[in-house]
Scaffold this active site. Structure first.
Site, short mmCIF file in Angstrom:
data_model
loop_
_atom_site.label_atom_id
_atom_site.label_comp_id
_atom_site.label_asym_id
_atom_site.label_seq_id
_atom_site.Cartn_x
_atom_site.Cartn_y
_atom_site.Cartn_z
CG HIS A 1 -0.35 -0.07 2.54
ND1 HIS A 1 0.47 0.91 3.03
CD2 HIS A 1 -0.42 -1.01 3.53
CE1 HIS A 1 0.87 0.61 4.24
NE2 HIS A 1 0.35 -0.56 4.57
CG HIS B 1 4.16 -1.45 2.19
ND1 HIS B 1 2.96 -2.05 1.97
CD2 HIS B 1 4.50 -1.76 3.47
CE1 HIS B 1 2.58 -2.71 3.06
NE2 HIS B 1 3.50 -2.54 3.99
CB CYS C 1 1.50 -5.76 19.32
SG CYS C 1 0.61 -5.41 17.78
CB CYS D 1 4.29 -4.12 16.46
SG CYS D 1 3.14 -2.77 16.57
CB CYS E 1 -0.86 -2.55 19.79
SG CYS E 1 0.24 -1.85 18.57
CG HIS F 1 -1.07 -2.87 14.67
ND1 HIS F 1 0.24 -2.88 15.07
CD2 HIS F 1 -1.08 -3.09 13.34
CE1 HIS F 1 1.00 -3.12 14.01
NE2 HIS F 1 0.23 -3.25 12.95
CE LYS G 1 -3.24 3.21 13.25
NZ LYS G 1 -2.87 2.22 12.32
CE LYS H 1 -5.44 -6.58 6.00
NZ LYS H 1 -4.48 -7.65 5.82
#
Ligand code: MSP
Length: 509
Positions: free
Chosen positions: A18, A21, A126, A129, A143, A146, A292, A295
Protein backbone atom coordinates in the site's frame (compact mmCIF):
# COMPACT_ATOMS: atom_id res chain seq x y z
CA UNK A 1 34.22 6.43 -6.78
CA UNK A 2 32.01 7.43 -3.87
CA UNK A 3 29.43 4.81 -2.94
CA UNK A 4 25.94 5.20 -1.60
CA UNK A 5 24.11 2.25 -0.03
CA UNK A 6 20.46 2.95 0.74
CA UNK A 7 17.84 0.60 2.18
CA UNK A 8 14.10 0.46 2.78
CA UNK A 9 12.52 -1.59 5.53
CA UNK A 10 11.72 -5.08 4.35
CA UNK A 11 7.95 -5.40 4.24
CA UNK A 12 5.72 -8.08 5.73
CA UNK A 13 4.21 -9.85 2.73
CA UNK A 14 0.92 -10.56 4.49
CA UNK A 15 -1.04 -8.50 2.00
CA UNK A 16 -0.50 -6.45 -1.18
CA UNK A 17 1.66 -3.31 -0.88
CA UNK A 18 0.00 0.00 0.00
CA UNK A 19 0.89 3.69 0.02
CA UNK A 20 2.96 3.37 3.21
CA UNK A 21 5.25 0.78 1.63
CA UNK A 22 5.35 2.73 -1.61
CA UNK A 23 6.35 5.93 0.20
CA UNK A 24 9.67 4.68 1.56
CA UNK A 25 10.46 2.70 -1.56
CA UNK A 26 9.92 5.69 -3.86
CA UNK A 27 12.04 7.80 -1.48
CA UNK A 28 14.87 5.30 -1.82
CA UNK A 29 14.42 5.32 -5.60
CA UNK A 30 14.59 9.12 -5.72
CA UNK A 31 17.80 9.13 -3.68
CA UNK A 32 19.23 6.33 -5.80
CA UNK A 33 18.59 8.26 -8.99
CA UNK A 34 19.95 11.45 -7.44
CA UNK A 35 23.18 9.89 -6.23
CA UNK A 36 23.67 8.18 -9.60
CA UNK A 37 23.28 11.59 -11.19
CA UNK A 38 26.06 12.74 -8.86
CA UNK A 39 28.28 10.02 -10.30
CA UNK A 40 28.22 7.79 -7.22
CA UNK A 41 28.09 4.03 -7.15
CA UNK A 42 24.71 3.31 -5.63
CA UNK A 43 23.24 0.15 -4.16
CA UNK A 44 19.54 0.18 -3.38
CA UNK A 45 18.17 -2.70 -1.32
CA UNK A 46 14.55 -3.55 -0.63
CA UNK A 47 12.75 -6.81 0.07
CA UNK A 48 10.38 -8.76 2.29
CA UNK A 49 10.31 -9.87 5.92
CA UNK A 50 8.84 -13.33 5.66
CA UNK A 51 9.10 -15.07 9.03
CA UNK A 52 7.27 -14.69 12.32
CA UNK A 53 3.90 -15.15 13.89
CA UNK A 54 2.16 -12.49 11.82
CA UNK A 55 3.00 -14.24 8.54
CA UNK A 56 2.30 -17.68 9.97
CA UNK A 57 -1.16 -16.55 11.09
CA UNK A 58 -1.94 -14.89 7.73
CA UNK A 59 -0.89 -18.11 5.95
CA UNK A 60 -3.22 -20.20 8.12
CA UNK A 61 -6.07 -17.79 7.38
CA UNK A 62 -5.39 -18.29 3.68
CA UNK A 63 -5.17 -22.09 4.01
CA UNK A 64 -1.58 -22.10 2.86
CA UNK A 65 1.80 -23.15 4.17
CA UNK A 66 3.79 -20.04 5.18
CA UNK A 67 6.33 -20.42 2.38
CA UNK A 68 3.66 -21.07 -0.23
CA UNK A 69 1.74 -18.05 1.11
CA UNK A 70 4.67 -15.62 0.94
CA UNK A 71 5.68 -16.96 -2.48
CA UNK A 72 2.24 -15.97 -3.73
CA UNK A 73 2.65 -12.38 -2.53
CA UNK A 74 6.23 -11.55 -3.53
CA UNK A 75 5.30 -11.00 -7.21
CA UNK A 76 2.76 -8.39 -6.04
CA UNK A 77 5.54 -6.39 -4.41
CA UNK A 78 7.85 -6.69 -7.39
CA UNK A 79 5.05 -5.72 -9.79
CA UNK A 80 4.12 -2.73 -7.65
CA UNK A 81 7.70 -1.44 -7.67
CA UNK A 82 7.94 -1.91 -11.38
CA UNK A 83 4.70 -0.03 -11.98
CA UNK A 84 5.99 2.82 -9.81
CA UNK A 85 9.18 2.97 -11.87
CA UNK A 86 11.32 1.95 -8.89
CA UNK A 87 14.71 0.58 -9.85
CA UNK A 88 16.18 -1.33 -6.93
CA UNK A 89 19.41 -3.31 -7.18
CA UNK A 90 18.35 -6.22 -5.04
CA UNK A 91 15.16 -7.61 -3.63
CA UNK A 92 16.04 -9.65 -0.57
CA UNK A 93 13.77 -12.27 0.97
CA UNK A 94 14.45 -13.46 4.50
CA UNK A 95 13.63 -17.03 3.45
CA UNK A 96 16.79 -17.13 1.29
CA UNK A 97 19.49 -19.53 2.53
CA UNK A 98 22.29 -16.97 2.48
CA UNK A 99 20.21 -14.67 4.67
CA UNK A 100 19.50 -17.47 7.16
CA UNK A 101 23.21 -18.13 7.37
CA UNK A 102 23.88 -14.47 8.08
CA UNK A 103 21.27 -14.47 10.85
CA UNK A 104 22.82 -17.55 12.45
CA UNK A 105 26.21 -15.82 12.25
CA UNK A 106 24.84 -12.79 14.13
CA UNK A 107 23.43 -15.03 16.88
CA UNK A 108 26.71 -16.94 17.12
CA UNK A 109 28.75 -13.76 17.43
CA UNK A 110 26.59 -12.40 20.25
CA UNK A 111 26.44 -15.81 21.91
CA UNK A 112 30.22 -16.14 21.93
CA UNK A 113 30.55 -12.62 23.23
CA UNK A 114 28.29 -13.50 26.17
CA UNK A 115 25.58 -11.08 25.11
CA UNK A 116 22.85 -13.74 24.99
CA UNK A 117 21.42 -15.59 27.97
CA UNK A 118 18.49 -17.90 28.54
CA UNK A 119 15.52 -16.78 30.59
CA UNK A 120 11.80 -16.72 30.74
CA UNK A 121 9.70 -14.08 29.06
CA UNK A 122 6.44 -13.03 30.54
CA UNK A 123 4.76 -9.97 29.18
CA UNK A 124 2.81 -8.31 26.42
CA UNK A 125 3.19 -8.77 22.69
CA UNK A 126 1.60 -7.26 19.58
CA UNK A 127 1.77 -9.64 16.64
CA UNK A 128 0.89 -6.78 14.25
CA UNK A 129 4.13 -5.04 15.26
CA UNK A 130 5.92 -8.27 16.16
CA UNK A 131 7.04 -6.32 19.20
CA UNK A 132 7.08 -6.60 22.99
CA UNK A 133 5.35 -3.85 24.94
CA UNK A 134 5.39 -2.61 28.49
CA UNK A 135 2.13 -1.80 30.22
CA UNK A 136 2.94 1.93 30.26
CA UNK A 137 3.42 1.99 26.48
CA UNK A 138 -0.12 0.79 25.71
CA UNK A 139 -2.99 3.07 24.85
CA UNK A 140 -6.14 1.99 26.67
CA UNK A 141 -4.76 -1.50 27.02
CA UNK A 142 -4.13 -1.79 23.28
CA UNK A 143 -1.11 -1.61 20.97
CA UNK A 144 -0.42 2.11 20.36
CA UNK A 145 0.11 1.47 16.63
CA UNK A 146 -2.53 -1.10 15.74
CA UNK A 147 -5.06 -0.25 18.48
CA UNK A 148 -5.64 -3.98 18.86
CA UNK A 149 -5.46 -6.09 22.02
CA UNK A 150 -1.98 -7.22 22.95
CA UNK A 151 -1.29 -10.85 23.79
CA UNK A 152 0.01 -12.07 27.11
CA UNK A 153 3.09 -14.21 26.39
CA UNK A 154 4.75 -16.59 28.75
CA UNK A 155 7.57 -18.66 27.32
CA UNK A 156 11.15 -19.73 27.67
CA UNK A 157 13.30 -17.35 25.68
CA UNK A 158 16.82 -16.17 24.97
CA UNK A 159 17.57 -12.56 25.85
CA UNK A 160 19.94 -10.03 24.34
CA UNK A 161 21.90 -7.88 26.81
CA UNK A 162 20.82 -4.54 25.42
CA UNK A 163 21.41 -2.95 28.84
CA UNK A 164 25.14 -3.58 28.43
CA UNK A 165 25.22 -1.29 25.38
CA UNK A 166 23.75 1.84 26.91
CA UNK A 167 27.04 3.68 27.35
CA UNK A 168 28.41 2.77 23.97
CA UNK A 169 25.17 3.83 22.31
CA UNK A 170 25.20 7.13 24.18
CA UNK A 171 28.77 7.71 23.15
CA UNK A 172 27.87 7.01 19.53
CA UNK A 173 24.91 9.38 19.65
CA UNK A 174 27.09 12.08 21.17
CA UNK A 175 29.71 11.65 18.50
CA UNK A 176 27.36 11.35 15.55
CA UNK A 177 24.82 14.09 16.00
CA UNK A 178 23.18 13.27 12.67
CA UNK A 179 22.97 9.51 13.27
CA UNK A 180 19.19 9.77 13.45
CA UNK A 181 17.18 12.28 11.41
CA UNK A 182 15.02 14.37 11.67
CA UNK A 183 16.55 16.01 14.69
CA UNK A 184 13.38 15.62 16.77
CA UNK A 185 13.66 11.83 16.42
CA UNK A 186 17.33 11.94 17.38
CA UNK A 187 16.43 13.82 20.57
CA UNK A 188 13.59 11.47 21.35
CA UNK A 189 15.74 8.34 20.98
CA UNK A 190 18.64 9.85 22.91
CA UNK A 191 16.26 10.66 25.76
CA UNK A 192 14.95 7.11 25.80
CA UNK A 193 18.44 5.61 25.83
CA UNK A 194 19.35 7.85 28.75
CA UNK A 195 16.29 6.60 30.62
CA UNK A 196 17.83 3.14 30.51
CA UNK A 197 17.70 0.07 28.30
CA UNK A 198 16.10 -3.27 29.04
CA UNK A 199 17.40 -6.58 27.77
CA UNK A 200 14.94 -8.02 25.28
CA UNK A 201 13.72 -11.39 24.14
CA UNK A 202 15.29 -12.61 20.89
CA UNK A 203 13.78 -16.05 20.44
CA UNK A 204 10.41 -17.78 20.39
CA UNK A 205 9.58 -21.40 21.00
CA UNK A 206 5.81 -21.52 20.82
CA UNK A 207 5.63 -21.71 17.02
CA UNK A 208 7.90 -22.84 14.18
CA UNK A 209 7.95 -20.32 11.30
CA UNK A 210 11.40 -18.82 11.65
CA UNK A 211 15.14 -19.47 11.60
CA UNK A 212 16.39 -22.04 14.12
CA UNK A 213 18.99 -20.71 16.54
CA UNK A 214 22.45 -22.18 15.97
CA UNK A 215 22.85 -23.04 19.65
CA UNK A 216 19.32 -24.31 20.39
CA UNK A 217 17.14 -25.97 17.78
CA UNK A 218 14.07 -25.67 20.01
CA UNK A 219 14.05 -21.90 19.49
CA UNK A 220 13.53 -19.76 16.42
CA UNK A 221 14.97 -16.30 15.88
CA UNK A 222 12.90 -13.30 16.93
CA UNK A 223 11.62 -11.86 13.68
CA UNK A 224 13.21 -8.43 14.21
CA UNK A 225 16.66 -9.92 14.91
CA UNK A 226 16.17 -11.88 11.68
CA UNK A 227 14.81 -8.93 9.67
CA UNK A 228 17.39 -6.28 10.61
CA UNK A 229 20.15 -8.62 9.49
CA UNK A 230 18.87 -8.31 5.90
CA UNK A 231 20.87 -5.12 5.53
CA UNK A 232 24.01 -7.22 5.76
CA UNK A 233 22.90 -10.27 3.80
CA UNK A 234 21.55 -7.92 1.13
CA UNK A 235 25.13 -6.97 0.28
CA UNK A 236 26.48 -10.52 0.79
CA UNK A 237 28.38 -9.44 3.87
CA UNK A 238 29.59 -12.91 4.76
CA UNK A 239 30.63 -13.96 1.28
CA UNK A 240 32.31 -10.69 0.30
CA UNK A 241 36.09 -10.61 0.44
CA UNK A 242 36.04 -6.89 0.95
CA UNK A 243 33.06 -4.77 1.87
CA UNK A 244 32.15 -2.58 -1.04
CA UNK A 245 28.88 -1.21 0.34
CA UNK A 246 28.75 -1.82 4.08
CA UNK A 247 28.32 0.26 6.25
CA UNK A 248 25.01 1.41 4.82
CA UNK A 249 24.88 5.14 4.14
CA UNK A 250 21.19 5.42 4.87
CA UNK A 251 18.42 3.30 6.35
CA UNK A 252 15.07 4.84 5.42
CA UNK A 253 12.34 3.80 7.85
CA UNK A 254 8.91 4.83 9.09
CA UNK A 255 8.65 6.57 12.46
CA UNK A 256 7.10 3.48 14.08
CA UNK A 257 10.22 1.38 13.60
CA UNK A 258 12.88 3.92 14.48
CA UNK A 259 13.67 2.28 17.84
CA UNK A 260 14.54 -1.04 16.21
CA UNK A 261 16.81 0.69 13.72
CA UNK A 262 18.53 3.26 15.87
CA UNK A 263 18.98 1.30 19.11
CA UNK A 264 18.51 -2.44 18.69
CA UNK A 265 20.24 -2.74 15.32
CA UNK A 266 23.33 -0.70 16.36
CA UNK A 267 23.61 -2.77 19.56
CA UNK A 268 23.42 -6.00 17.54
CA UNK A 269 26.17 -4.72 15.26
CA UNK A 270 28.34 -3.61 18.17
CA UNK A 271 27.94 -7.05 19.68
CA UNK A 272 28.99 -8.71 16.41
CA UNK A 273 31.89 -6.28 15.93
CA UNK A 274 30.48 -4.83 12.69
CA UNK A 275 30.58 -1.09 11.85
CA UNK A 276 27.34 0.85 12.27
CA UNK A 277 25.25 2.37 9.47
CA UNK A 278 25.89 6.06 8.89
CA UNK A 279 22.39 7.44 9.11
CA UNK A 280 18.82 6.48 9.88
CA UNK A 281 16.02 8.69 8.60
CA UNK A 282 12.49 8.26 9.94
CA UNK A 283 9.62 9.56 7.83
CA UNK A 284 6.09 10.30 9.00
CA UNK A 285 2.88 8.47 8.31
CA UNK A 286 0.15 9.08 5.76
CA UNK A 287 -3.44 9.27 6.77
CA UNK A 288 -6.19 8.79 4.19
CA UNK A 289 -8.82 11.57 4.22
CA UNK A 290 -7.53 12.45 7.71
CA UNK A 291 -8.10 8.93 9.04
CA UNK A 292 -5.55 6.33 10.02
CA UNK A 293 -4.82 3.89 7.21
CA UNK A 294 -6.40 0.66 8.32
CA UNK A 295 -7.24 -2.49 6.47
CA UNK A 296 -10.02 -3.48 8.82
CA UNK A 297 -11.85 -0.19 8.24
CA UNK A 298 -11.30 -0.22 4.47
CA UNK A 299 -9.08 2.85 4.65
CA UNK A 300 -6.18 1.55 2.61
CA UNK A 301 -4.83 2.89 -0.63
CA UNK A 302 -2.90 0.26 -2.50
CA UNK A 303 -0.38 0.89 -5.25
CA UNK A 304 -2.78 0.28 -8.16
CA UNK A 305 -5.28 2.74 -6.70
CA UNK A 306 -2.53 5.28 -6.12
CA UNK A 307 -1.42 5.09 -9.75
CA UNK A 308 -4.94 5.04 -11.19
CA UNK A 309 -5.74 8.56 -9.92
CA UNK A 310 -3.38 10.58 -12.12
CA UNK A 311 -0.57 8.28 -13.21
CA UNK A 312 2.78 7.29 -11.75
CA UNK A 313 4.66 10.59 -11.92
CA UNK A 314 1.82 12.62 -10.43
CA UNK A 315 1.67 10.15 -7.53
CA UNK A 316 5.45 10.24 -7.03
CA UNK A 317 5.43 14.02 -7.17
CA UNK A 318 2.49 14.40 -4.80
CA UNK A 319 3.95 12.21 -2.05
CA UNK A 320 7.12 14.27 -1.85
CA UNK A 321 5.76 17.76 -2.56
CA UNK A 322 2.75 17.62 -0.29
CA UNK A 323 4.55 17.18 3.01
CA UNK A 324 8.02 17.56 4.47
CA UNK A 325 9.80 14.22 4.60
CA UNK A 326 9.86 13.34 8.28
CA UNK A 327 6.40 14.72 9.02
CA UNK A 328 2.97 13.15 8.67
CA UNK A 329 0.83 13.85 5.62
CA UNK A 330 -2.76 13.45 4.58
CA UNK A 331 -3.60 11.72 1.35
CA UNK A 332 -6.75 12.40 -0.62
CA UNK A 333 -7.67 12.06 -4.27
CA UNK A 334 -8.64 15.73 -4.38
CA UNK A 335 -5.30 16.89 -2.99
CA UNK A 336 -3.40 14.76 -5.51
CA UNK A 337 -5.48 16.08 -8.42
CA UNK A 338 -5.09 19.63 -7.20
CA UNK A 339 -1.29 19.29 -7.25
CA UNK A 340 -1.38 17.58 -10.63
CA UNK A 341 -3.45 20.41 -12.07
CA UNK A 342 -1.70 23.39 -10.49
CA UNK A 343 1.95 22.38 -10.25
CA UNK A 344 2.36 19.74 -12.92
CA UNK A 345 -0.15 20.71 -15.62
CA UNK A 346 -0.39 24.51 -15.22
CA UNK A 347 3.14 25.37 -14.22
CA UNK A 348 5.47 22.69 -15.57
CA UNK A 349 3.34 21.31 -18.41
CA UNK A 350 2.38 24.71 -19.80
CA UNK A 351 5.93 25.99 -19.59
CA UNK A 352 7.22 23.13 -21.70
CA UNK A 353 4.37 23.33 -24.14
CA UNK A 354 4.67 27.11 -24.63
CA UNK A 355 8.43 26.99 -25.03
CA UNK A 356 8.30 24.22 -27.61
CA UNK A 357 5.48 25.89 -29.54
CA UNK A 358 7.46 29.13 -29.69
CA UNK A 359 10.61 27.37 -30.77
CA UNK A 360 8.72 25.65 -33.58
CA UNK A 361 6.93 28.80 -34.60
CA UNK A 362 9.71 31.37 -34.38
CA UNK A 363 12.89 29.34 -34.80
CA UNK A 364 11.86 26.67 -37.30
CA UNK A 365 11.95 24.02 -34.54
CA UNK A 366 15.67 24.43 -33.93
CA UNK A 367 17.41 25.54 -30.75
CA UNK A 368 18.48 29.08 -31.62
CA UNK A 369 21.97 30.48 -31.48
CA UNK A 370 22.39 33.20 -28.89
CA UNK A 371 24.45 36.09 -30.10
CA UNK A 372 23.49 38.70 -27.56
CA UNK A 373 22.68 37.96 -23.93
CA UNK A 374 20.93 40.78 -22.07
CA UNK A 375 20.56 41.37 -18.33
CA UNK A 376 17.20 39.65 -18.08
CA UNK A 377 18.60 36.47 -19.59
CA UNK A 378 21.59 36.68 -17.26
CA UNK A 379 19.25 36.88 -14.29
CA UNK A 380 17.62 33.64 -15.43
CA UNK A 381 20.98 31.99 -15.92
CA UNK A 382 22.06 32.98 -12.41
CA UNK A 383 18.76 31.79 -10.96
CA UNK A 384 19.23 28.46 -12.75
CA UNK A 385 22.67 27.96 -11.25
CA UNK A 386 21.38 28.89 -7.78
CA UNK A 387 18.54 26.43 -8.24
CA UNK A 388 21.00 23.65 -9.05
CA UNK A 389 23.03 24.44 -5.96
CA UNK A 390 20.11 24.77 -3.60
CA UNK A 391 18.40 21.62 -4.87
CA UNK A 392 21.62 19.70 -4.30
CA UNK A 393 21.81 20.97 -0.75
CA UNK A 394 18.22 19.93 -0.05
CA UNK A 395 18.87 16.46 -1.48
CA UNK A 396 21.92 16.07 0.72
CA UNK A 397 19.71 16.83 3.70
CA UNK A 398 16.99 14.46 2.44
CA UNK A 399 14.63 17.40 2.20
CA UNK A 400 12.56 16.33 -0.79
CA UNK A 401 9.85 18.98 -0.54
CA UNK A 402 12.56 21.63 -0.15
CA UNK A 403 14.18 20.41 -3.36
CA UNK A 404 10.87 20.42 -5.23
CA UNK A 405 9.96 23.87 -3.93
CA UNK A 406 13.29 25.17 -5.13
CA UNK A 407 12.80 23.79 -8.62
CA UNK A 408 9.23 25.10 -8.70
CA UNK A 409 10.32 28.62 -7.85
CA UNK A 410 12.52 28.47 -10.91
CA UNK A 411 9.69 27.07 -13.06
CA UNK A 412 7.55 30.02 -11.96
CA UNK A 413 10.37 32.40 -12.78
CA UNK A 414 10.65 30.97 -16.30
CA UNK A 415 6.92 31.43 -16.82
CA UNK A 416 7.17 35.04 -15.62
CA UNK A 417 10.15 35.61 -17.91
CA UNK A 418 8.07 34.53 -20.90
CA UNK A 419 5.23 36.85 -19.86
CA UNK A 420 7.59 39.73 -19.34
CA UNK A 421 9.63 39.39 -22.51
CA UNK A 422 6.53 38.56 -24.60
CA UNK A 423 8.21 36.68 -27.46
CA UNK A 424 5.07 37.07 -29.61
CA UNK A 425 5.57 40.85 -29.55
CA UNK A 426 9.29 40.49 -30.25
CA UNK A 427 8.35 38.36 -33.26
CA UNK A 428 5.85 40.91 -34.46
CA UNK A 429 8.44 43.67 -34.12
CA UNK A 430 11.08 41.60 -35.85
CA UNK A 431 13.48 41.70 -32.90
CA UNK A 432 15.09 38.46 -33.95
CA UNK A 433 18.19 38.55 -31.77
CA UNK A 434 16.29 39.26 -28.59
CA UNK A 435 13.59 36.71 -29.50
CA UNK A 436 16.15 33.97 -30.02
CA UNK A 437 17.91 34.79 -26.77
CA UNK A 438 14.64 34.50 -24.88
CA UNK A 439 13.79 31.17 -26.46
CA UNK A 440 17.23 29.73 -25.87
CA UNK A 441 17.14 30.87 -22.24
CA UNK A 442 13.77 29.26 -21.64
CA UNK A 443 14.71 25.99 -23.36
CA UNK A 444 17.97 25.73 -21.45
CA UNK A 445 16.14 26.49 -18.21
CA UNK A 446 13.66 23.72 -18.98
CA UNK A 447 16.49 21.31 -19.67
CA UNK A 448 17.93 21.96 -16.22
CA UNK A 449 14.49 21.57 -14.67
CA UNK A 450 14.15 18.16 -16.36
CA UNK A 451 17.53 17.01 -15.04
CA UNK A 452 16.75 18.17 -11.50
CA UNK A 453 13.31 16.57 -11.54
CA UNK A 454 14.42 13.31 -13.14
CA UNK A 455 14.81 11.47 -9.80
CA UNK A 456 11.26 12.44 -8.81
CA UNK A 457 9.34 12.15 -12.07
CA UNK A 458 11.64 10.09 -14.30
CA UNK A 459 9.18 9.37 -17.08
CA UNK A 460 8.19 13.02 -17.48
CA UNK A 461 11.81 14.16 -17.31
CA UNK A 462 12.66 11.81 -20.12
CA UNK A 463 9.75 13.06 -22.22
CA UNK A 464 10.86 16.66 -21.71
CA UNK A 465 14.45 15.82 -22.63
CA UNK A 466 13.26 14.05 -25.78
CA UNK A 467 11.21 17.08 -26.75
CA UNK A 468 14.35 19.16 -26.39
CA UNK A 469 16.22 16.73 -28.61
CA UNK A 470 18.30 15.52 -25.65
CA UNK A 471 18.94 12.06 -24.31
CA UNK A 472 18.50 11.97 -20.55
CA UNK A 473 20.23 8.64 -20.26
CA UNK A 474 23.23 9.52 -22.39
CA UNK A 475 23.99 12.76 -20.61
CA UNK A 476 22.87 11.82 -17.15
CA UNK A 477 25.93 12.84 -15.18
CA UNK A 478 25.14 15.85 -13.08
CA UNK A 479 28.57 17.42 -13.35
CA UNK A 480 28.19 17.35 -17.11
CA UNK A 481 24.57 18.44 -17.35
CA UNK A 482 23.95 20.74 -14.40
CA UNK A 483 25.61 23.74 -15.95
CA UNK A 484 24.38 26.49 -18.18
CA UNK A 485 24.69 26.33 -21.93
CA UNK A 486 24.54 22.62 -22.68
CA UNK A 487 21.83 22.89 -25.32
CA UNK A 488 23.54 22.99 -28.68
CA UNK A 489 22.22 25.61 -31.10
CA UNK A 490 20.78 23.95 -34.15
CA UNK A 491 19.38 20.95 -32.24
CA UNK A 492 15.92 20.03 -33.47
CA UNK A 493 13.18 20.12 -30.85
CA UNK A 494 9.98 18.16 -31.15
CA UNK A 495 6.85 19.13 -29.34
CA UNK A 496 5.16 16.11 -27.78
CA UNK A 497 1.78 15.32 -26.29
CA UNK A 498 0.51 17.30 -23.28
CA UNK A 499 2.52 16.16 -20.25
CA UNK A 500 -0.26 16.22 -17.66
CA UNK A 501 -3.69 16.27 -19.24
CA UNK A 502 -6.15 17.55 -16.67
CA UNK A 503 -9.08 15.66 -15.34
CA UNK A 504 -12.21 17.20 -16.91
CA UNK A 505 -14.22 16.70 -13.72
CA UNK A 506 -11.80 18.75 -11.66
CA UNK A 507 -11.36 21.44 -14.30
CA UNK A 508 -15.10 22.05 -14.53
CA UNK A 509 -15.87 21.78 -10.89
N1 MSP B 1 8.90 -5.91 8.55
C1 MSP B 1 9.01 -4.71 9.31
C2 MSP B 1 10.26 -3.94 8.93
C3 MSP B 1 11.53 -4.68 9.09
S1 MSP B 1 12.89 -3.75 8.55
C4 MSP B 1 14.22 -4.57 9.08
C5 MSP B 1 7.78 -3.86 9.06
N2 MSP B 1 7.09 -4.09 7.96
S2 MSP B 1 5.71 -3.39 7.52
O1 MSP B 1 5.35 -4.00 6.29
O2 MSP B 1 4.77 -3.47 8.58
O3 MSP B 1 5.94 -1.86 7.37
C6 MSP B 1 6.98 -1.30 6.73
C7 MSP B 1 6.97 0.20 6.64
O4 MSP B 1 5.73 0.73 6.18
C8 MSP B 1 7.29 0.89 7.95
O5 MSP B 1 8.42 1.71 7.74
C9 MSP B 1 6.08 1.74 8.23
O6 MSP B 1 6.43 2.95 8.82
C10 MSP B 1 5.53 1.96 6.84
N3 MSP B 1 4.14 2.34 6.87
C11 MSP B 1 3.06 1.56 7.18
N4 MSP B 1 1.95 2.36 7.15
C12 MSP B 1 2.29 3.62 6.84
C13 MSP B 1 1.58 4.80 6.57
N5 MSP B 1 0.28 4.89 6.73
N6 MSP B 1 2.30 5.87 6.13
C14 MSP B 1 3.64 5.81 5.89
N7 MSP B 1 4.33 4.72 6.13
C15 MSP B 1 3.71 3.67 6.75
O7 MSP B 1 7.52 -2.98 9.85
Amino acid sequence: MKKFYVTTPIYYPNDIPHIGHAYTTIAADILTRWHRLMGEEVFFLTGTDEHGKKIETAAVQNNKEPKEFVDSLIPKFKEAWEKLNIKYDRFIRTTEDAHKEMVRYMYEQSWEKGDIYKGFYEGLYCTGCEAYYQEKELSEGCCPIHKTKVEHLKEESYFFKLSAYRDRLLEHFEKKKDFVRPESRYNEILYRIKEGLNDFSISRNSFKWGIELPFDKEHIAYVWFDALTNYLSGVDYLAAKEQKYWPADLHLVGKDIIWFHSVIWPAMLMSAGIPLPKKIFAHGWWTFNKEKISKSRGKVINVDELISIAGVDAARYFLFAETTFGQDGDFSTEALLRRRDSDLANELGNLVSRALTMCEKYCAGKTPLVSNVDTEALVIKQAALNTVKKTGKCMEEIDFSGALNTVWLFIKLLNQYIEKTAPWTLAKNNEKEKLEAVIYTVLEGIRLVAVLLSPFIPETAEKIMNQLGQDLKAAHLFIETAKWGCLQPGTFVKKGAILFPKDPKIKDG
